[in-house]
Design a protein around this motif. Structure first.
Motif, PDB file in Angstrom:
ATOM      1  N   ILE B  74       0.845  -1.203   0.000  1.00 51.94           N
ATOM      2  CA  ILE B  74       0.000   0.000   0.000  1.00 51.94           C
ATOM      3  C   ILE B  74       0.882   1.256   0.000  1.00 51.94           C
ATOM      4  O   ILE B  74       0.647   2.202  -0.746  1.00 51.94           O
ATOM      5  CB  ILE B  74      -0.958  -0.024   1.217  1.00 51.94           C
ATOM      6  CG1 ILE B  74      -2.005  -1.131   1.035  1.00 51.94           C
ATOM      7  CG2 ILE B  74      -1.632   1.339   1.395  1.00 51.94           C
ATOM      8  CD1 ILE B  74      -2.786  -1.483   2.299  1.00 51.94           C
ATOM      9  N   TYR B 125      -6.776   2.262   1.992  1.00 54.84           N
ATOM     10  CA  TYR B 125      -6.402   0.921   1.525  1.00 54.84           C
ATOM     11  C   TYR B 125      -6.158  -0.032   2.683  1.00 54.84           C
ATOM     12  O   TYR B 125      -6.477  -1.216   2.616  1.00 54.84           O
ATOM     13  CB  TYR B 125      -5.198   1.000   0.575  1.00 54.84           C
ATOM     14  CG  TYR B 125      -5.623   1.280  -0.845  1.00 54.84           C
ATOM     15  CD1 TYR B 125      -5.928   0.246  -1.724  1.00 54.84           C
ATOM     16  CD2 TYR B 125      -5.797   2.582  -1.286  1.00 54.84           C
ATOM     17  CE1 TYR B 125      -6.373   0.512  -3.009  1.00 54.84           C
ATOM     18  CE2 TYR B 125      -6.242   2.853  -2.584  1.00 54.84           C
ATOM     19  CZ  TYR B 125      -6.526   1.817  -3.438  1.00 54.84           C
ATOM     20  OH  TYR B 125      -6.979   2.068  -4.710  1.00 54.84           O
ATOM     21  N   GLU B 129      -7.764  -3.645   2.572  1.00 51.87           N
ATOM     22  CA  GLU B 129      -6.869  -4.677   2.014  1.00 51.87           C
ATOM     23  C   GLU B 129      -5.945  -5.344   3.020  1.00 51.87           C
ATOM     24  O   GLU B 129      -5.442  -6.429   2.743  1.00 51.87           O
ATOM     25  CB  GLU B 129      -5.996  -4.060   0.903  1.00 51.87           C
ATOM     26  CG  GLU B 129      -6.767  -3.736  -0.357  1.00 51.87           C
ATOM     27  CD  GLU B 129      -5.833  -3.393  -1.514  1.00 51.87           C
ATOM     28  OE1 GLU B 129      -4.600  -3.475  -1.340  1.00 51.87           O
ATOM     29  OE2 GLU B 129      -6.345  -3.047  -2.581  1.00 51.87           O
ATOM     30  N   ARG B 155     -12.295   3.821  -0.407  1.00 50.77           N
ATOM     31  CA  ARG B 155     -11.149   3.304  -1.136  1.00 50.77           C
ATOM     32  C   ARG B 155     -11.318   3.491  -2.649  1.00 50.77           C
ATOM     33  O   ARG B 155     -10.380   3.822  -3.359  1.00 50.77           O
ATOM     34  CB  ARG B 155     -10.980   1.816  -0.791  1.00 50.77           C
ATOM     35  CG  ARG B 155      -9.612   1.243  -1.096  1.00 50.77           C
ATOM     36  CD  ARG B 155      -9.608   0.334  -2.290  1.00 50.77           C
ATOM     37  NE  ARG B 155     -10.656  -0.663  -2.239  1.00 50.77           N
ATOM     38  CZ  ARG B 155     -11.259  -1.148  -3.306  1.00 50.77           C
ATOM     39  NH1 ARG B 155     -10.923  -0.744  -4.505  1.00 50.77           N
ATOM     40  NH2 ARG B 155     -12.206  -2.053  -3.191  1.00 50.77           N
ATOM     41  N   GLU B 159      -9.421   5.009  -7.321  1.00 51.11           N
ATOM     42  CA  GLU B 159      -9.209   4.168  -8.500  1.00 51.11           C
ATOM     43  C   GLU B 159      -9.219   4.991  -9.782  1.00 51.11           C
ATOM     44  O   GLU B 159      -9.829   6.051  -9.821  1.00 51.11           O
ATOM     45  CB  GLU B 159     -10.291   3.075  -8.571  1.00 51.11           C
ATOM     46  CG  GLU B 159     -10.049   2.010  -7.521  1.00 51.11           C
ATOM     47  CD  GLU B 159     -11.187   0.993  -7.429  1.00 51.11           C
ATOM     48  OE1 GLU B 159     -12.183   1.123  -8.164  1.00 51.11           O
ATOM     49  OE2 GLU B 159     -11.070   0.094  -6.593  1.00 51.11           O
TER      50      GLU B 159
END
Lengths: 83, 159
Positions: B74, B125, B129, B155, B159
Motif C-alpha cells: 500500500i 487501503y 486490504e 477506497r 481508483e
C-alpha cells in the motif's frame, strides 16, 4: 497445499489450517478449492458460500479464478476490518 | 536529500506519537509531516438491538507475514502517486481497551498536499486490504465486527 482460515471463518469451521493435496497435473482454481471444501459438511457448505469471502495465495490477495499449485499457501478469510 | 524509508510495524505494544513524529520530522528536509492516529471506539451499532451494552474491549487478529506485505505494498502504491519522504505505518494487534491507540500512519513530504493525500490513501487501503479483523466484547459477549460498505466507497475514490 496449505489452506489457512482466519477470524469468523476459522471460528465457524473450527479449523485454522489444513492440508489439501493436489494431484499431479491437476488444475484447480481458488474457487474450485472452495467448492471442494464445501463438501466437508453443512457448516463448511454454509460458511464458504458467503459471497464476501476473500482469498490470498502466498500472502497476496488474488481473484477467485487464480490457478493453484501444490506448494501454495492459500488463505480464506472474511472482509478485513482493521484500522 | 529526501529520505524515502518505509517503516512498517505490527505489534502488541503501544506507540509514542511524539517519538514517531520526531523520527519522521528529523529524517529528512521535508516541509510537511501528516500523522493520523486511530483509536479504539465504541463500535456498538445503535441500530442493532442485539448489542445493547457498550463495547469494553477489542481484539485484533491478523495474518502474520501477509499483513506486513500488504501494508508495504500500500505504501509503495502511495509512493508511485506522490513524491514522499519517510513513511511509518504502525498497527497494533491483540487485546485493546476502549480509547487505546490502534493505528498510526505518518507521512512526510516536501509539501502538504502530497502528505495529506498519501496519509488518507494509505488509511483507505489499509481498511480494505490489510488482513486485520476486529472482535468486540460488549456485555460479556464477543462478536466479530462486520466490514463496512462505506470503507469500500472511500477506497474506490482513488481508483
Amino acid at each position: 497445499m496449505k489452506v489457512l482460515f482466519f477470524a469468523s471463518l476459522r471460528d465457524t469451521l473450527g479449523t485454522s489450517e489444513l492440508q489439501e493435496p493436489l494431484a499431479t497435473g491437476e488444475s484447480l482454481t481458488a474457487d474450485g478449492l472452495r467448492e471442494r471444501l464445501k463438501s466437508r459438511g453443512e457448516a463448511w457448505q454454509k460458511a464458504l458460500s458467503q459471497p464476501s469471502l476473500l482469498v490470498a495465495v502466498n500472502q497476496a490477495m488474488v481473484p477467485w479464478d487464480t490457478l493453484l499449485s501444490d506448494d501454495d499457501e492459500v488463505a480464506l478469510f472474511p472482509p478485513v476490518t482493521g484500522g | 536529500m529526501v529520505q524515502t524509508q518505509t517503516e512498517i510495524r505490527v505489534q502488541t505494544q503501544d506507540f509514542d506519537l511524539g517519538a514517531e513524529y520526531q523520527q519522521l520530522a528529523s529524517q529528512s528536509d521535508c516541509g510537511a509531516v501528516v500523522t493520523f492516529t486511530g483509536l479504539v471506539r465504541d463500535y456498538t451499532d445503535p441500530q442493532k438491538v442485539t448489542s445493547p451494552a457498550p463495547v469494553s474491549e477489542l481484539f485484533l487478529e491478523h495474518y502474520p507475514g501477509m499483513t506486513e506485505k500488504a501494508l508495504a505494498s500500500i505504501v509503495e502504491r502511495a509512493r508511485a502517486r506522490w513524491p514522499l519522504g519517510p513513511v511509518t505505518v504502525i498497527h497494533r494487534v491483540g487485546a485493546l481497551p476502549l480509547n487505546a491507540q490502534i493505528v498510526f500512519v505518518g507521512v512526510a513530504s516536501a509539501h502538504r498536499q502530497a502528505a495529506f493525500s498519501a496519509a488518507q490513501f494509505i488509511m483507505d487501503y489499509l481498511k480494505t486490504e490489510a488482513p486485520f479483523w476486529k472482535k468486540e466484547t460488549s456485555g460479556g459477549q464477543t462478536q466479530w465486527v462486520d466490514a463496512r460498505e462505506s470503507d469500500q466507497q472511500e477506497r474506490r475514490r482513488w481508483e
